[in-house]
Write an enzyme that holds these catalytic residues in place. Structure first.
Site, PDB file in Angstrom:
ATOM      1  N   ASP A   1      23.425  -1.388  -6.152  1.00 20.17           N
ATOM      2  CA  ASP A   1      22.176  -0.668  -6.389  1.00 20.17           C
ATOM      3  C   ASP A   1      21.488  -0.285  -5.081  1.00 20.17           C
ATOM      4  O   ASP A   1      21.748  -0.884  -4.040  1.00 20.17           O
ATOM      5  CB  ASP A   1      21.206  -1.543  -7.197  1.00 20.17           C
ATOM      6  CG  ASP A   1      21.443  -1.408  -8.689  1.00 20.17           C
ATOM      7  OD1 ASP A   1      21.971  -0.372  -9.110  1.00 20.17           O
ATOM      8  OD2 ASP A   1      21.098  -2.358  -9.426  1.00 20.17           O
TER       9      ASP A   1
ATOM     10  N   GLU B   1     -13.233  -4.482 -11.559  1.00 18.11           N
ATOM     11  CA  GLU B   1     -13.273  -4.258 -10.108  1.00 18.11           C
ATOM     12  C   GLU B   1     -12.390  -5.260  -9.365  1.00 18.11           C
ATOM     13  O   GLU B   1     -12.232  -5.178  -8.147  1.00 18.11           O
ATOM     14  CB  GLU B   1     -14.708  -4.377  -9.584  1.00 18.11           C
ATOM     15  CG  GLU B   1     -15.605  -3.218  -9.957  1.00 18.11           C
ATOM     16  CD  GLU B   1     -14.994  -1.871  -9.592  1.00 18.11           C
ATOM     17  OE1 GLU B   1     -14.602  -1.705  -8.434  1.00 18.11           O
ATOM     18  OE2 GLU B   1     -14.898  -1.009 -10.476  1.00 18.11           O
TER      19      GLU B   1
ATOM     20  N   PRO C   1      -3.691  -4.285  -5.393  1.00 14.44           N
ATOM     21  CA  PRO C   1      -3.319  -3.146  -4.536  1.00 14.44           C
ATOM     22  C   PRO C   1      -3.469  -3.486  -3.055  1.00 14.44           C
ATOM     23  O   PRO C   1      -2.979  -2.765  -2.196  1.00 14.44           O
ATOM     24  CB  PRO C   1      -4.295  -2.041  -4.959  1.00 14.44           C
ATOM     25  CG  PRO C   1      -5.434  -2.737  -5.610  1.00 14.44           C
ATOM     26  CD  PRO C   1      -4.898  -4.003  -6.191  1.00 14.44           C
TER      27      PRO C   1
ATOM     28  N   ARG D   1      16.523  -9.360 -12.730  1.00 12.89           N
ATOM     29  CA  ARG D   1      17.840  -8.853 -12.333  1.00 12.89           C
ATOM     30  C   ARG D   1      18.552  -9.803 -11.377  1.00 12.89           C
ATOM     31  O   ARG D   1      19.742  -9.678 -11.134  1.00 12.89           O
ATOM     32  CB  ARG D   1      17.700  -7.462 -11.707  1.00 12.89           C
ATOM     33  CG  ARG D   1      17.138  -6.450 -12.689  1.00 12.89           C
ATOM     34  CD  ARG D   1      16.885  -5.114 -12.043  1.00 12.89           C
ATOM     35  NE  ARG D   1      18.079  -4.501 -11.496  1.00 12.89           N
ATOM     36  CZ  ARG D   1      18.981  -3.835 -12.207  1.00 12.89           C
ATOM     37  NH1 ARG D   1      18.833  -3.702 -13.493  1.00 12.89           N
ATOM     38  NH2 ARG D   1      20.043  -3.316 -11.623  1.00 12.89           N
TER      39      ARG D   1
HETATM   40  N1  SAH Z   1     -11.256  -2.763  -6.716  1.00 13.10           N
HETATM   41  C1  SAH Z   1      -9.894  -3.140  -6.471  1.00 13.10           C
HETATM   42  C2  SAH Z   1      -8.957  -2.619  -7.555  1.00 13.10           C
HETATM   43  C3  SAH Z   1      -9.140  -3.295  -8.882  1.00 13.10           C
HETATM   44  S1  SAH Z   1      -8.027  -2.669 -10.067  1.00 13.10           S
HETATM   45  C4  SAH Z   1      -9.457  -2.526  -5.161  1.00 13.10           C
HETATM   46  O1  SAH Z   1      -9.800  -1.365  -4.915  1.00 13.10           O
HETATM   47  O2  SAH Z   1      -8.760  -3.162  -4.358  1.00 13.10           O
HETATM   48  C5  SAH Z   1      -7.949  -3.975 -11.218  1.00 13.10           C
HETATM   49  C6  SAH Z   1      -6.725  -4.883 -11.132  1.00 13.10           C
HETATM   50  O3  SAH Z   1      -5.550  -4.111 -11.297  1.00 13.10           O
HETATM   51  C7  SAH Z   1      -6.543  -5.609  -9.829  1.00 13.10           C
HETATM   52  O4  SAH Z   1      -7.286  -6.808  -9.811  1.00 13.10           O
HETATM   53  C8  SAH Z   1      -5.048  -5.874  -9.816  1.00 13.10           C
HETATM   54  O5  SAH Z   1      -4.731  -7.067 -10.516  1.00 13.10           O
HETATM   55  C9  SAH Z   1      -4.474  -4.704 -10.583  1.00 13.10           C
HETATM   56  N2  SAH Z   1      -3.882  -3.647  -9.718  1.00 13.10           N
HETATM   57  C10 SAH Z   1      -4.373  -2.399  -9.540  1.00 13.10           C
HETATM   58  N3  SAH Z   1      -3.583  -1.687  -8.723  1.00 13.10           N
HETATM   59  C11 SAH Z   1      -2.560  -2.488  -8.369  1.00 13.10           C
HETATM   60  C12 SAH Z   1      -1.426  -2.321  -7.519  1.00 13.10           C
HETATM   61  N4  SAH Z   1      -1.183  -1.195  -6.874  1.00 13.10           N
HETATM   62  N5  SAH Z   1      -0.576  -3.363  -7.386  1.00 13.10           N
HETATM   63  C13 SAH Z   1      -0.808  -4.536  -8.023  1.00 13.10           C
HETATM   64  N6  SAH Z   1      -1.873  -4.752  -8.829  1.00 13.10           N
HETATM   65  C14 SAH Z   1      -2.746  -3.747  -9.000  1.00 13.10           C
END
Ligand code: SAH
Length: 268
Positions: free
Chosen positions: A168, A115, A87, A153
């Site tokens: 698209d 985490e 994220p 795609r």
């Molecule tokens: N503690 C971290 C979130 C961990 S979530 C933070 O707050 O930044 C666990 C895993 O889910 C992450 O390591 C990632 O691989 C995936 N993940 C969660 N949300 C995501 C998103 N919006 N985009 C891409 N990967 C995501």
């Protein structure tokens, strides 16, 4: 295009990779996707992949050595790019999808859980972090599938007609035009008559205008970046004029309604 995925839940990918367009692309070898279980790269007999965080606090953290070992084992002599689904990464866009596809590198996608992954994985083997949006999921598997589907795609032959991809949303900097199919009338709503007119030039122009109309209405921010042709700029001006005419008419109606209200005798 070659993609490798590292996850502790490889089974999540089974149906996804064997269904519809991606299934066919893999079968025809236009796309090669391999899914690897992180636990196969552990060295202890319990195949542990996580541990408590240094510094305390809740949750578990994925340990670095299995990830580093897995990425190094999968990096072969072709150019490769290691992408951490996260994220905290750059938000995925159509432009980035096209760049990644054109780069033609072996993509190694890391799907975190808990985490997240020990920071030292990023510092040693990750080239790029990619996010699918400003929200947190429980794992990187769905984000990896999002990226794989978007990339697929771009592989020649995956989407039957390349012009479908070209029209698209986002591709020309605009949203797609609205689509209609049978039946001709749904809940009293007719298909726009131009679409059944057989007049291809008129259909093309209608679709072009509708794409702009959709973008103005739903994503005006895209217009700032879009490189519009003269014809498109004319359509945009027309749509904006219609908009202001509509607003003037609406304002007129409100004023008239208010005037009518004012002429009523005041209530006791
Ligand atoms: N503690 C971290 C979130 C961990 S979530 C933070 O707050 O930044 C666990 C895993 O889910 C992450 O390591 C990632 O691989 C995936 N993940 C969660 N949300 C995501 C998103 N919006 N985009 C891409 N990967 C995501």
């Amino acid at each position: 295009m070659r993609i490798s995925v590292i996850t502790i839940f490889p089974e999540l990918f089974r149906e996804f990779l064997s269904t519809s367009l991606i299934g066919r692309a893999i079968e025809s070898e236009a796309l090669e996707v391999s899914v690897h279980n992180l636990r196969d790269f552990t060295e202890d007999k319990h195949q542990s992949v996580d541990d408590e965080p240094y510094g305390g606090g809740g949750g578990m953290v994925m340990m670095a050595p299995p990830w580093i070992g897995a990425v190094r084992a999968l990096r072969t002599d072709v150019p490769s790019r290691c992408v951490l689904m996260s994220p905290q990464g750059r938000r995925l866009t159509d432009a980035r999808v096209q760049e990644l596809a054109a780069g033609n590198e072996h993509l190694i996608l890391l799907c975190g859980r808990y985490e997240g992954i020990d920071e030292r994985v990023q510092l040693t083997v990750v080239d790029e972090e990619i996010s699918v949006g400003d929200f947190v999921l429980s794992g990187g598997e769905l984000p990896a599938m999002v990226l794989i589907e978007a990339l697929s795609r771009e592989v020649p032959g995956v989407v039957g007609q390349p012009e479908c991809v070209e029209q698209d949303s986002f591709r020309q900097g605009l949203l797609d035009f609205p689509h209609y199919t049978r039946p001709q009338v749904v809940e009293g709503l007719q298909v726009p008559s131009v679409l059944v007119s057989g007049d291809h030039a008129a259909i093309r122009a209608w679709r072009g205008r509708q794409a702009i109309r959709a973008t103005v209405g739903k994503r005006p921010d895209l217009l700032v970046q879009a490189a519009l042709s003269e014809e498109q700029l004319e359509w945009l001006a027309e749509i904006e004029r219609e908009g202001s005419e509509y607003q003037t008419a609406a304002k007129d109606l409100v004023t008239r309604a208010e005037d009518k209200d004012n002429t009523k005798s005041p209530r006791e």
